[in-house]
Design an enzyme around this catalytic site. Structure first.
Site, mmCIF file in Angstrom:
data_model
loop_
_atom_site.group_PDB
_atom_site.id
_atom_site.type_symbol
_atom_site.label_atom_id
_atom_site.label_comp_id
_atom_site.label_asym_id
_atom_site.label_seq_id
_atom_site.Cartn_x
_atom_site.Cartn_y
_atom_site.Cartn_z
ATOM 1 N N PHE A 50 5.815 82.838 39.279
ATOM 2 C CA PHE A 50 5.562 81.960 40.491
ATOM 3 C C PHE A 50 6.384 80.526 40.333
ATOM 4 O O PHE A 50 6.523 80.252 38.997
ATOM 5 C CB PHE A 50 4.058 81.721 40.606
ATOM 6 C CG PHE A 50 3.504 80.839 41.926
ATOM 7 C CD1 PHE A 50 3.972 81.064 43.033
ATOM 8 C CD2 PHE A 50 2.872 79.784 41.525
ATOM 9 C CE1 PHE A 50 3.581 80.267 43.988
ATOM 10 C CE2 PHE A 50 2.500 78.846 42.594
ATOM 11 C CZ PHE A 50 2.949 79.420 44.038
ATOM 12 N N ASP A 104 1.770 80.990 29.891
ATOM 13 C CA ASP A 104 1.158 81.005 31.362
ATOM 14 C C ASP A 104 0.515 82.111 31.477
ATOM 15 O O ASP A 104 1.027 83.424 31.774
ATOM 16 C CB ASP A 104 2.331 80.694 32.425
ATOM 17 C CG ASP A 104 1.960 80.574 33.778
ATOM 18 O OD1 ASP A 104 1.001 80.928 34.189
ATOM 19 O OD2 ASP A 104 2.814 80.178 34.809
ATOM 20 N N HIS A 112 -1.977 85.143 35.340
ATOM 21 C CA HIS A 112 -2.131 86.332 35.946
ATOM 22 C C HIS A 112 -3.085 87.219 34.863
ATOM 23 O O HIS A 112 -3.204 88.660 34.808
ATOM 24 C CB HIS A 112 -0.937 87.118 35.811
ATOM 25 C CG HIS A 112 -0.063 86.935 37.010
ATOM 26 N ND1 HIS A 112 1.303 87.367 37.092
ATOM 27 C CD2 HIS A 112 -0.106 85.829 37.943
ATOM 28 C CE1 HIS A 112 1.710 86.957 38.218
ATOM 29 N NE2 HIS A 112 1.047 85.785 38.633
ATOM 30 N N GLN A 164 -6.908 80.087 41.452
ATOM 31 C CA GLN A 164 -6.651 80.199 42.882
ATOM 32 C C GLN A 164 -7.115 81.503 43.573
ATOM 33 O O GLN A 164 -7.527 82.656 42.634
ATOM 34 C CB GLN A 164 -5.133 80.140 43.015
ATOM 35 C CG GLN A 164 -4.508 80.235 44.297
ATOM 36 C CD GLN A 164 -4.199 81.441 44.725
ATOM 37 O OE1 GLN A 164 -4.005 82.448 43.897
ATOM 38 N NE2 GLN A 164 -3.794 81.909 46.045
ATOM 39 N N LYS A 191 -6.556 85.158 42.080
ATOM 40 C CA LYS A 191 -6.496 85.417 40.619
ATOM 41 C C LYS A 191 -7.614 86.305 40.364
ATOM 42 O O LYS A 191 -8.698 86.352 40.993
ATOM 43 C CB LYS A 191 -6.230 84.205 39.928
ATOM 44 C CG LYS A 191 -5.155 83.138 40.467
ATOM 45 C CD LYS A 191 -3.724 83.927 40.029
ATOM 46 C CE LYS A 191 -2.766 83.251 40.927
ATOM 47 N NZ LYS A 191 -1.839 82.472 40.358
ATOM 48 N N ARG A 236 -8.178 58.098 30.694
ATOM 49 C CA ARG A 236 -9.361 57.793 29.855
ATOM 50 C C ARG A 236 -9.668 58.371 28.584
ATOM 51 O O ARG A 236 -9.029 59.397 28.481
ATOM 52 C CB ARG A 236 -10.827 57.788 30.777
ATOM 53 C CG ARG A 236 -10.617 56.986 31.991
ATOM 54 C CD ARG A 236 -12.040 57.149 32.724
ATOM 55 N NE ARG A 236 -12.275 56.189 33.871
ATOM 56 C CZ ARG A 236 -12.444 56.636 34.894
ATOM 57 N NH1 ARG A 236 -12.296 58.269 35.261
ATOM 58 N NH2 ARG A 236 -12.276 56.181 35.870
ATOM 59 N N TYR A 278 -13.036 51.857 33.081
ATOM 60 C CA TYR A 278 -11.783 51.263 33.710
ATOM 61 C C TYR A 278 -10.539 50.695 32.416
ATOM 62 O O TYR A 278 -10.043 50.022 32.910
ATOM 63 C CB TYR A 278 -12.004 50.031 34.414
ATOM 64 C CG TYR A 278 -12.571 50.448 35.784
ATOM 65 C CD1 TYR A 278 -11.936 51.460 36.527
ATOM 66 C CD2 TYR A 278 -13.847 49.758 36.343
ATOM 67 C CE1 TYR A 278 -12.640 51.947 38.010
ATOM 68 C CE2 TYR A 278 -14.130 50.275 37.432
ATOM 69 C CZ TYR A 278 -13.614 51.157 38.308
ATOM 70 O OH TYR A 278 -14.330 51.450 39.461
ATOM 71 N N ARG A 306 -9.658 66.327 38.106
ATOM 72 C CA ARG A 306 -11.115 66.915 37.785
ATOM 73 C C ARG A 306 -11.460 67.944 38.947
ATOM 74 O O ARG A 306 -11.270 67.676 40.158
ATOM 75 C CB ARG A 306 -12.109 65.909 37.497
ATOM 76 C CG ARG A 306 -11.818 64.965 36.372
ATOM 77 C CD ARG A 306 -12.954 63.924 36.344
ATOM 78 N NE ARG A 306 -13.315 63.281 37.520
ATOM 79 C CZ ARG A 306 -12.936 62.010 38.030
ATOM 80 N NH1 ARG A 306 -12.266 61.348 37.127
ATOM 81 N NH2 ARG A 306 -13.299 61.563 38.990
HETATM 82 C C1 LIG Z 1 -0.866 81.335 40.649
HETATM 83 C C2 LIG Z 1 0.271 80.867 39.417
HETATM 84 C C3 LIG Z 1 0.590 79.665 39.030
HETATM 85 C C4 LIG Z 1 -0.305 78.474 39.711
HETATM 86 O O1 LIG Z 1 -1.681 78.506 40.013
HETATM 87 P P1 LIG Z 1 -2.155 77.505 40.998
HETATM 88 O O2 LIG Z 1 -3.593 77.657 40.994
HETATM 89 O O3 LIG Z 1 -1.937 78.258 42.501
HETATM 90 O O4 LIG Z 1 -1.535 76.241 40.973
HETATM 91 C C5 LIG Z 1 1.042 79.177 38.059
HETATM 92 N N1 LIG Z 1 1.890 80.478 37.433
HETATM 93 C C6 LIG Z 1 1.841 81.737 37.715
HETATM 94 C C7 LIG Z 1 2.448 82.782 37.131
HETATM 95 C C8 LIG Z 1 0.806 82.116 38.920
HETATM 96 O O5 LIG Z 1 0.732 83.209 39.423
#
Ligand SMILES: *Cc1c(COP(=O)(O)O)cnc(C)c1O
Length: 403
Positions: free
Chosen positions: A97, A168, A171, A194, A197, A226, A233, A243
């Protein structure tokens, strides 16, 4: 006589819905309680957010977890905490992605695309090693589709060259490499929540780490710079408000209870599909090594060979398969470096040297993957054994009708 294909008005080979997301009254009640409490936000001390973070860290076998707004910002938190500076190079695969690479641009660093392995679609350790320069700072391996990268080789390269590894794992919730949860092996593991997922609250993300300093920095970046023990602040680091809400946290907590069972089910169905599809001429599932102790099949991928389907193009086959009722898709049309963003260097980033030219990048295996892959989506792998058989039958139906 072959049956009429669904795309031509025939009946579907698979006439069943595969629901996603999955929830029950416990999910509804958990969110309702938060709504009724009026404590919706997370001023970095939201009880439910912290509770979910410890649950997720424990599930992954990591010391710390920090939630954030999505799985792209989570990569950004990881990169900045790992100490990248403008112009540093970060090695990424091109079959993933967009944000795996665009998060690097957002940190004023240079994404360096290296090819994937033809049999797994994961970043090739040999290609990583060949791409390392004195400016390389980090590697972002993507466990594509939930299939673990060759982490022993990648961690060994990182150690020898003094590089950081950010997994990453967008998935890969719940999947394993040699018995270890993905995301827990590198310096930082990054996940997305997301909608599509394997663990979701509609939107959201999380990073996990065992490193005290990375934890403190990512937590600070997530909370407008922070720091622990600092004043409201007083801002120390270049962060932002990343967040999540307490509604998301309780929903994720409920969803996490189902994750291991769902992962086992996808793993079993994936193994069964491997058997079924290997027996069909012209299909080849991706290779799954002994090191893959648990695969979460965010995407079940097989390679399609048009010559065994009377020359029917991969795109036409994908459309026919989806019409037959198999939740499936042709996947990415291009490797990332072919995207206009990279071809035109349409960056708000002046730290990328002029000589970086993505029109000259060529990763043959990633290009091949973009032309041969078929993806079956994760919710379909939550079906029953009969459903997997029905998917195979849908493919055979197309083959019979075409040949
Ligand atoms: C979905 C995805 C992301 C990003 O996630 P979001 O929550 O959509 O920003 C990053 N890397 C991979 C491989 C993804 O499939």
């Amino acid at each position: 006589m072959s049956e009429k294909l669904a795309i031509h008005g025939g009946s579907k080979a698979v006439d069943k819905e595969f629901p996603w997301p999955i929830y029950d009254s416990n999910d509804v009640n958990a969110v309702t309680e938060i709504v009724m409490s009026g404590k919706w936000g997370n001023p970095d001390c939201g009880d439910e957010v912290a509770r979910f973070e410890s649950e997720f860290a424990a599930y992954c076998g990591s010391k710390y977890a920090i939630t954030c707004v999505n799985g792209s910002v989570s990569l950004r938190l990881a990169l900045i905490a790992c100490g990248v500076k403008p112009g540093d190079e970060v090695i990424v695969p091109p079959y993933t992605f967009i944000t795996t690479a665009s998060s690097v641009i957002e940190c004023n660093c240079v994404p360096v695309f290296v090819d994937i392995d033809a049999d797994t679609y994961n970043i090739s350790p040999a290609a990583i090693e060949a791409a390392i320069t004195e400016r390389t700072k980090a590697i972002i391996p993507v466990h594509f589709g939930g299939l673990a990268c060759d982490m022993d080789a990648i961690m060994d390269i990182a150690k020898r060259h003094g590089l950081r590894v950010i997994e990453d794992a967008a998935h890969a919730h719940g999947a394993e490499y040699k018995g270890k949860k993905l995301g827990s092996i590198g310096d930082v593991g990054s996940f997305s929540f997301q909608s599509s997922k394997n663990l979701t609250s509609g939107e959201g993300g999380i990073v996990i780490t065992n490193d005290d300093e990375l934890y403190a920095m990512m937590r600070s970046l997530r909370n407008v710079g922070r720091i622990e023990g600092g004043q409201w602040y007083d801002h120390y680091n270049p962060g932002c408000n990343y967040r999540t809400t307490q509604m998301q946290a309780v929903l994720l907590s409920q969803q996490l209870k189902r994750l291991e069972m769902q992962t086992q089910k996808r793993n079993d169905n994936g193994l069964f599909l491997n058997e079924l599809l290997s027996n069909i001429r012209g299909l080849m599932p991706l290779t799954r090594s002994e090191a893959i102790t648990l695969h979460c099949y965010h995407i079940y991928i097989f390679k399609y060979d048009a010559s065994e389907f009377g020359g029917l193009s991969r795109n036409d086959f994908a459309a026919m398969l989806a019409a037959e009722g198999v939740p499936s898709f042709k996947g990415y049309p291009h490797p990332l470096y072919k995207q206009p963003l990279f071809q035109n260097k349409n960056f708000m980033c002046y730290a990328i040297p002029d000589h970086v030219d993505y029109t000259q990048v060529h990763c043959p295996n990633a290009e091949q993957a973009c032309s041969e892959a078929i993806w079956i989506l994760q919710h379909a792998l939550l079906g029953e054994k009969e459903d997997m058989q029905a998917f195979a039958q849908a493919i055979l139906k197309i083959q019979r009708a075409i040949c």
